[in-house]
Structure formats: C-alpha cells, structure tokens
Design a protein around this motif. Structure first.
Motif, PDB file in Angstrom:
ATOM      1  N   ALA A 107       0.842  -1.203   0.000  1.00  0.00           N
ATOM      2  CA  ALA A 107       0.000   0.000   0.000  1.00  0.00           C
ATOM      3  C   ALA A 107       0.872   1.246   0.000  1.00  0.00           C
ATOM      4  CB  ALA A 107      -0.933  -0.004   1.205  1.00  0.00           C
ATOM      5  N   TRP A 108       0.289   2.348  -0.498  1.00  0.00           N
ATOM      6  CA  TRP A 108       0.964   3.644  -0.474  1.00  0.00           C
ATOM      7  C   TRP A 108       0.692   4.302   0.881  1.00  0.00           C
ATOM      8  CZ3 TRP A 108       4.291   5.242  -4.158  1.00  0.00           C
ATOM      9  CH2 TRP A 108       4.260   4.599  -5.391  1.00  0.00           C
ATOM     10  N   LYS A 109       1.780   4.729   1.557  1.00  0.00           N
ATOM     11  CA  LYS A 109       1.645   5.335   2.884  1.00  0.00           C
ATOM     12  C   LYS A 109       2.463   6.622   2.943  1.00  0.00           C
ATOM     13  CE  LYS A 109       1.101   0.835   5.129  1.00  0.00           C
ATOM     14  NZ  LYS A 109       1.619  -0.090   6.159  1.00  0.00           N
ATOM     15  N   ALA A 110       2.104   7.468   3.900  1.00  0.00           N
ATOM     16  CA  ALA A 110       2.865   8.714   4.079  1.00  0.00           C
ATOM     17  C   ALA A 110       4.330   8.391   4.325  1.00  0.00           C
ATOM     18  CB  ALA A 110       2.301   9.522   5.244  1.00  0.00           C
ATOM     19  N   ALA A 111       5.211   9.217   3.786  1.00  0.00           N
ATOM     20  CA  ALA A 111       6.646   8.939   3.854  1.00  0.00           C
ATOM     21  C   ALA A 111       7.133   8.814   5.277  1.00  0.00           C
ATOM     22  CB  ALA A 111       7.426  10.029   3.127  1.00  0.00           C
ATOM     23  N   ALA A 112       6.510   9.512   6.236  1.00  0.00           N
ATOM     24  CA  ALA A 112       6.957   9.464   7.633  1.00  0.00           C
ATOM     25  C   ALA A 112       6.879   8.060   8.201  1.00  0.00           C
ATOM     26  CB  ALA A 112       6.127  10.413   8.482  1.00  0.00           C
ATOM     27  N   SER A 113       5.988   7.238   7.688  1.00  0.00           N
ATOM     28  CA  SER A 113       5.866   5.879   8.199  1.00  0.00           C
ATOM     29  C   SER A 113       6.402   4.851   7.209  1.00  0.00           C
ATOM     30  CB  SER A 113       4.394   5.573   8.505  1.00  0.00           C
ATOM     31  OG  SER A 113       3.621   5.684   7.319  1.00  0.00           O
ATOM     32  N   GLY A 114       7.103   5.344   6.190  1.00  0.00           N
ATOM     33  CA  GLY A 114       7.499   4.419   5.163  1.00  0.00           C
ATOM     34  C   GLY A 114       8.976   4.277   4.941  1.00  0.00           C
ATOM     35  N   GLY A 115       9.848   4.927   5.696  1.00  0.00           N
ATOM     36  CA  GLY A 115      11.261   4.645   5.516  1.00  0.00           C
ATOM     37  C   GLY A 115      12.186   5.831   5.444  1.00  0.00           C
ATOM     38  N   THR A 116      11.779   7.034   5.903  1.00  0.00           N
ATOM     39  CA  THR A 116      12.696   8.175   5.920  1.00  0.00           C
ATOM     40  C   THR A 116      13.300   8.386   7.307  1.00  0.00           C
ATOM     41  OG1 THR A 116      10.881   9.705   6.372  1.00  0.00           O
ATOM     42  CG2 THR A 116      11.453   9.336   4.069  1.00  0.00           C
ATOM     43  N   ASN A 117      13.234   7.417   8.157  1.00  0.00           N
ATOM     44  CA  ASN A 117      13.756   7.517   9.529  1.00  0.00           C
ATOM     45  C   ASN A 117      14.941   6.560   9.664  1.00  0.00           C
ATOM     46  OD1 ASN A 117      13.959   7.914  12.319  1.00  0.00           O
ATOM     47  ND2 ASN A 117      12.544   6.240  12.751  1.00  0.00           N
ATOM     48  N   PRO A 118      16.137   7.027  10.087  1.00  0.00           N
ATOM     49  CA  PRO A 118      16.414   8.418  10.469  1.00  0.00           C
ATOM     50  C   PRO A 118      16.916   9.261   9.289  1.00  0.00           C
ATOM     51  CG  PRO A 118      18.284   7.055  10.988  1.00  0.00           C
ATOM     52  CD  PRO A 118      17.259   6.133  10.402  1.00  0.00           C
ATOM     53  N   VAL A 119      16.878  10.572   9.471  1.00  0.00           N
ATOM     54  CA  VAL A 119      17.476  11.502   8.524  1.00  0.00           C
ATOM     55  C   VAL A 119      18.437  12.399   9.295  1.00  0.00           C
ATOM     56  CG1 VAL A 119      15.541  11.500   6.924  1.00  0.00           C
ATOM     57  CG2 VAL A 119      15.568  13.129   8.819  1.00  0.00           C
ATOM     58  N   ASN A 120      19.427  12.953   8.630  1.00  0.00           N
ATOM     59  CA  ASN A 120      20.451  13.757   9.299  1.00  0.00           C
ATOM     60  C   ASN A 120      19.933  15.120   9.738  1.00  0.00           C
ATOM     61  OD1 ASN A 120      22.409  11.772   9.051  1.00  0.00           O
ATOM     62  ND2 ASN A 120      23.015  12.476   7.023  1.00  0.00           N
ATOM     63  N   ALA A 121      19.070  15.735   8.945  1.00  0.00           N
ATOM     64  CA  ALA A 121      18.571  17.074   9.271  1.00  0.00           C
ATOM     65  C   ALA A 121      17.287  17.325   8.492  1.00  0.00           C
ATOM     66  CB  ALA A 121      19.604  18.139   8.944  1.00  0.00           C
ATOM     67  N   VAL A 122      16.419  18.159   9.077  1.00  0.00           N
ATOM     68  CA  VAL A 122      15.176  18.545   8.415  1.00  0.00           C
ATOM     69  C   VAL A 122      15.006  20.054   8.580  1.00  0.00           C
ATOM     70  CG1 VAL A 122      12.672  18.328   8.395  1.00  0.00           C
ATOM     71  CG2 VAL A 122      14.081  16.317   8.815  1.00  0.00           C
ATOM     72  N   GLY A 123      14.828  20.754   7.488  1.00  0.00           N
ATOM     73  CA  GLY A 123      14.559  22.187   7.519  1.00  0.00           C
ATOM     74  C   GLY A 123      13.237  22.474   6.842  1.00  0.00           C
ATOM     75  N   ILE A 124      12.338  23.161   7.544  1.00  0.00           N
ATOM     76  CA  ILE A 124      11.039  23.545   6.983  1.00  0.00           C
ATOM     77  C   ILE A 124      11.022  25.048   6.793  1.00  0.00           C
ATOM     78  CG2 ILE A 124       8.544  23.516   7.327  1.00  0.00           C
ATOM     79  CD1 ILE A 124       8.893  21.055   9.074  1.00  0.00           C
ATOM     80  N   GLN A 125      11.054  25.485   5.552  1.00  0.00           N
ATOM     81  CA  GLN A 125      11.111  26.903   5.189  1.00  0.00           C
ATOM     82  C   GLN A 125      12.369  27.597   5.708  1.00  0.00           C
ATOM     83  OE1 GLN A 125       8.939  28.523   3.113  1.00  0.00           O
ATOM     84  NE2 GLN A 125       7.947  26.535   2.810  1.00  0.00           N
ATOM     85  N   THR A 126      13.372  26.825   6.098  1.00  0.00           N
ATOM     86  CA  THR A 126      14.661  27.365   6.535  1.00  0.00           C
ATOM     87  C   THR A 126      15.682  26.241   6.436  1.00  0.00           C
ATOM     88  OG1 THR A 126      15.795  28.602   8.294  1.00  0.00           O
ATOM     89  CG2 THR A 126      14.349  26.800   8.976  1.00  0.00           C
ATOM     90  N   VAL A 127      16.938  26.551   6.732  1.00  0.00           N
ATOM     91  CA  VAL A 127      18.002  25.568   6.572  1.00  0.00           C
ATOM     92  C   VAL A 127      18.422  25.030   7.934  1.00  0.00           C
ATOM     93  CG1 VAL A 127      20.351  25.174   5.741  1.00  0.00           C
ATOM     94  CG2 VAL A 127      18.815  26.676   4.459  1.00  0.00           C
ATOM     95  N   ALA A 128      18.385  23.721   8.097  1.00  0.00           N
ATOM     96  CA  ALA A 128      18.884  23.086   9.315  1.00  0.00           C
ATOM     97  C   ALA A 128      20.403  23.031   9.269  1.00  0.00           C
ATOM     98  CB  ALA A 128      18.300  21.681   9.447  1.00  0.00           C
ATOM     99  N   ASP A 129      21.037  22.968  10.454  1.00  0.00           N
ATOM    100  CA  ASP A 129      22.492  22.893  10.508  1.00  0.00           C
ATOM    101  C   ASP A 129      22.908  21.825  11.517  1.00  0.00           C
ATOM    102  OD1 ASP A 129      22.315  24.087  13.084  1.00  0.00           O
ATOM    103  OD2 ASP A 129      22.382  26.087  12.191  1.00  0.00           O
ATOM    104  N   ASP A 130      24.208  21.732  11.792  1.00  0.00           N
ATOM    105  CA  ASP A 130      24.712  20.677  12.670  1.00  0.00           C
ATOM    106  C   ASP A 130      24.185  20.799  14.095  1.00  0.00           C
ATOM    107  OD1 ASP A 130      26.091  19.490  10.646  1.00  0.00           O
ATOM    108  OD2 ASP A 130      28.013  20.432  11.113  1.00  0.00           O
ATOM    109  N   THR A 131      23.887  22.041  14.543  1.00  0.00           N
ATOM    110  CA  THR A 131      23.362  22.242  15.898  1.00  0.00           C
ATOM    111  C   THR A 131      21.846  22.169  15.909  1.00  0.00           C
ATOM    112  OG1 THR A 131      25.242  23.618  16.500  1.00  0.00           O
ATOM    113  CG2 THR A 131      23.263  23.824  17.851  1.00  0.00           C
TER     114      THR A 131
END
Length: 400
Positions: A107-131
């Motif tokens: 079945a097609w499922k939202a990406a959050a429950s389908g295999g994008t965990n873990p990711v190194n950084a997430v930025g929403i409308q801005t840029v994530a950094d190491d901190t």
C-alpha cells in the motif's frame, strides 16, 4: 531474460525486427517512473480529458479504464493509459496534497511511516544545521495528540547538563526554563543574552519553590518582603561590643598578611567573640587621611583580628589607631553574610532583620532594622548600629 529485474523494461533481442518499438517502450516507462510525481493518489476513475504525461496513483475500487489496477501508477502516454505495478520502497510526490508517499507492504503510505527515519537534518522553510538539526520557520507549530494525550520530551545525558527551553529575541536569549546544570527546575531571565538572573528554583527532592529575586506586588510593582525565621540553633549574635559615647579604639602592634595584632588585649572591643561565623564588622584606620577601612571576619586571640582581604591593610602600620565607628557617619556597619550562608543556605540582599535585644544577659525586647545598602564584601545588605550602642543583638529572622 527479456526484461529488467526492477522496472521491467523490455530488452532488445539480437535478431529483433523494429527494435525502435521496444526501445521507445522502455523510454516511455522511464519517463513515467523516474522522479515520480503524480497529480493525485486516490483517484478511482480515469479523467475524461487527460493531458499527455499525466500520472496518477490509482485508489481502491477503481472502475472503467482503471478497473483492477488499484495501487498501480497510471501514466497517459501517446493517447493511452499505461500501468505500472509499484515495488516495495517506491516513492512519489503527490501534487494535490504536497506530500510524499512510499509504497510499503502492498500500500501507499505517508513517507513518515514508510522509511525516511532516520534523517540527518530537516529544515522547513529554513536551513537546518549541525546544531539545529530540526529547523522550522513558521507562524506557529502544532504538536497534536494521537489518541488522547501528547508529551514533549527533552532529555540530557546526565544531571550536570542542561535540558531547557530557550526563548529568544533577535536570536538573543531572554528567558530560559528547564533543569539547568542540575536536577532542580529553574526559570531565569536576561536583559542582554549573557547575564542571567534566577526567577524561580523548584527543589527536585522536596518541591519547595524559591524566588531568589523576590515577588513584586501586583498593585505597586515593588518587591514584597517576607520574614524568614532562623532555623533552630544557637543564638546568632550579630553585635556584641562594649559601647560608649567615646567609641572603643585600639592600636596596631603589627601586620602580617591578613592578621592584625593589637597593642593590647582589645580585640573584643572591636569584634565580639560571639560574632564568629555570624557577622563581619567594618574596621576603620583613622590614622590614615582619609580614613581607610577593612572588614574583620574573626578574632584570632585577645589581641588579634583577621580581615577578609589582606590587600586592604597593606598600608597599615604599627601605631595606627583603629575603631569600628565610621568617622563620618558615626555608625557601625555589620555584614551578616556568614550567618545567611550557614543557617539559611545562601546569601541574598535582605530588606531588613528582626533582632532580639539583650541587656545584662537578659532579653529585653525586639527590634526591626531595615537594611538597603549593599555590602562591598558579599551579596547581603549592611546592618547599621549607632556608634555608642552598648547592648547585644541576636538575630531572630531576616526579611527578604
């Protein structure tokens, strides 16, 4: 083998006629599936006027031209519908809902429950950094419940670290709350982002709450002051020296580091023995002009005194005249920070003190003395007595 393993693209056979037909079929499949982006993910019937290249994920219960093709990718190519059976792990961007889906477990499922965990950084409308590995720029953020409740958890490696919420203005800290460098829960504020003041401290073991800088009246904005009685213990004498119209005085015999040796056994007339570990008294060298002062914290013998800071008596010499009465104000200054630290567990700028008056060994009454002048030696405020005071004063409580 006449097709590829994953996308099922047809191979061109060595002796095949019209090889371009097979080649174009493979190109069309790649065009449909590479960088997969579909218009909708829950369509049940083919649109009446599709555009060339339109793609859809077919929903459940499809009919018409899409009947029996549930969950497949439909692509309109060269005037007809082509269908592709997704494999585990395929992902697609859904234009209608602006989100990613992943095909998993049939079945097609939202990406959050389908295999994008873990990711190194997430930025929403801005840029994530190491901190700031999760960075969100938004008018608001919603953390909703799934079921009935919702928790936000902030964990630290051990008790000596910080777990907190920091509130900023133009990226400068203005307020912070959490378990900061210990187990106690704290709230603190800052005017410049570098100097901080504790607003509230809640003891982790007892739940007792302290307000180090006080509580202000809602009506006047001025700090309220409450009386804190001393815990049970021996009498806390903050003043015990014979007084008279002529202030007690003594002469210096010698100076060695922070020790003043007096010419006669007169230490008790400048610093009462009962004041040890309770108070400090300001001592004046009136031979100097203008008079110089130092703070006495201990009587070492009948003829010896110890000062807080040896640098303050470096210029003093044998024969200098000493007294505890301010030569200008005619008052005696007392610092009660040793008592606060020992009996109350901390030093603070008190608003006043409640005293018991002792005369000839008997308690003869009580007295409240306000105190507002900061001590130059500690975080406490000074307590003043008249220069000719002859009575003994024990402290019963502190206002703060």
């Amino acid at each position: 083998m006449d097709q590829t393993s994953n996308l099922k693209l047809p191979y061109i056979a060595p002796s095949q006629a019209q090889k371009h037909v097979t080649h174009n079929e493979a190109i069309r499949a790649l065009d449909a599936l590479v960088q997969l982006s579909v218009l909708n993910s829950n369509a049940q019937a083919a649109p009446s006027n599709p555009a060339e290249g339109d793609r859809y994920i077919i929903g459940s219960g499809a009919s018409g031209a899409w009947a029996g093709k549930d969950q497949q990718v439909a692509a309109f190519q060269d005037g007809a519908w082509a269908f592709f059976q997704p494999l585990e792990g395929w992902s697609a961007w859904i234009a209608k809902t602006a989100n990613f889906l992943v095909f998993t477990n049939g079945a097609w499922k939202a990406a959050a429950s389908g295999g994008t965990n873990p990711v190194n950084a997430v930025g929403i409308q801005t840029v994530a950094d190491d901190t700031n590995r999760l960075a969100v720029k938004s008018p608001a953020s919603l953390f909703d419940h799934a079921g009935t409740s919702h928790q936000i958890k902030i964990n630290k490696s051990d008790d000596n670290q910080a777990a907190s919420l920091l509130f900023q203005s133009n990226y400068q800290g203005r307020a912070e709350m959490g378990t900061l460098w210990g187990r106690d829960f704290r709230i603190k504020t800052s005017a410049d982002g570098s100097s901080w003041r504790d607003v509230m401290i809640a003891d982790n073991a007892t739940g007792v709450v302290r307000f180090p800088n006080g509580i202000a009246s809602a009506a006047t904005g001025k700090r309220l002051s409450g009386l804190v009685f001393l815990p049970a213990g021996p009498d806390a004498t903050i003043y015990q020296m014979p007084g008279s119209a002529t202030p007690a005085a003594a002469k210096v015999a010698s100076i060695a580091a922070d020790i003043i040796t007096l010419a006669a056994n007169s230490a008790v007339s400048l610093f009462g023995t009962a004041m040890r570990d309770v108070a400090m008294v300001r001592l004046w060298n009136v031979t100097k002009s203008p008079a110089q002062s130092a703070w006495v914290k201990w009587d070492t013998a009948l003829n010896g005194l110890q000062v807080v800071n040896a640098d303050h008596i470096k210029q003093w010499a044998s024969g200098d005249a000493l007294q505890i009465v301010d030569p200008v104000k005619k008052t005696i200054a007392i610092d009660i920070s040793p008592l606060m630290q020992k009996r109350l567990g901390g030093v603070f700028a008190q608003d006043g003190v409640l005293l018991t008056i002792v005369n000839s060994g008997n308690s003869v009454g009580s007295l409240v003395l306000p105190s507002s002048d900061p001590s130059p030696q500690s975080g406490a405020n000074l307590v003043y007595f008249r220069g000719d005071e002859a009575r003994v004063f024990n402290i019963a409580g502190v206002y703060g």
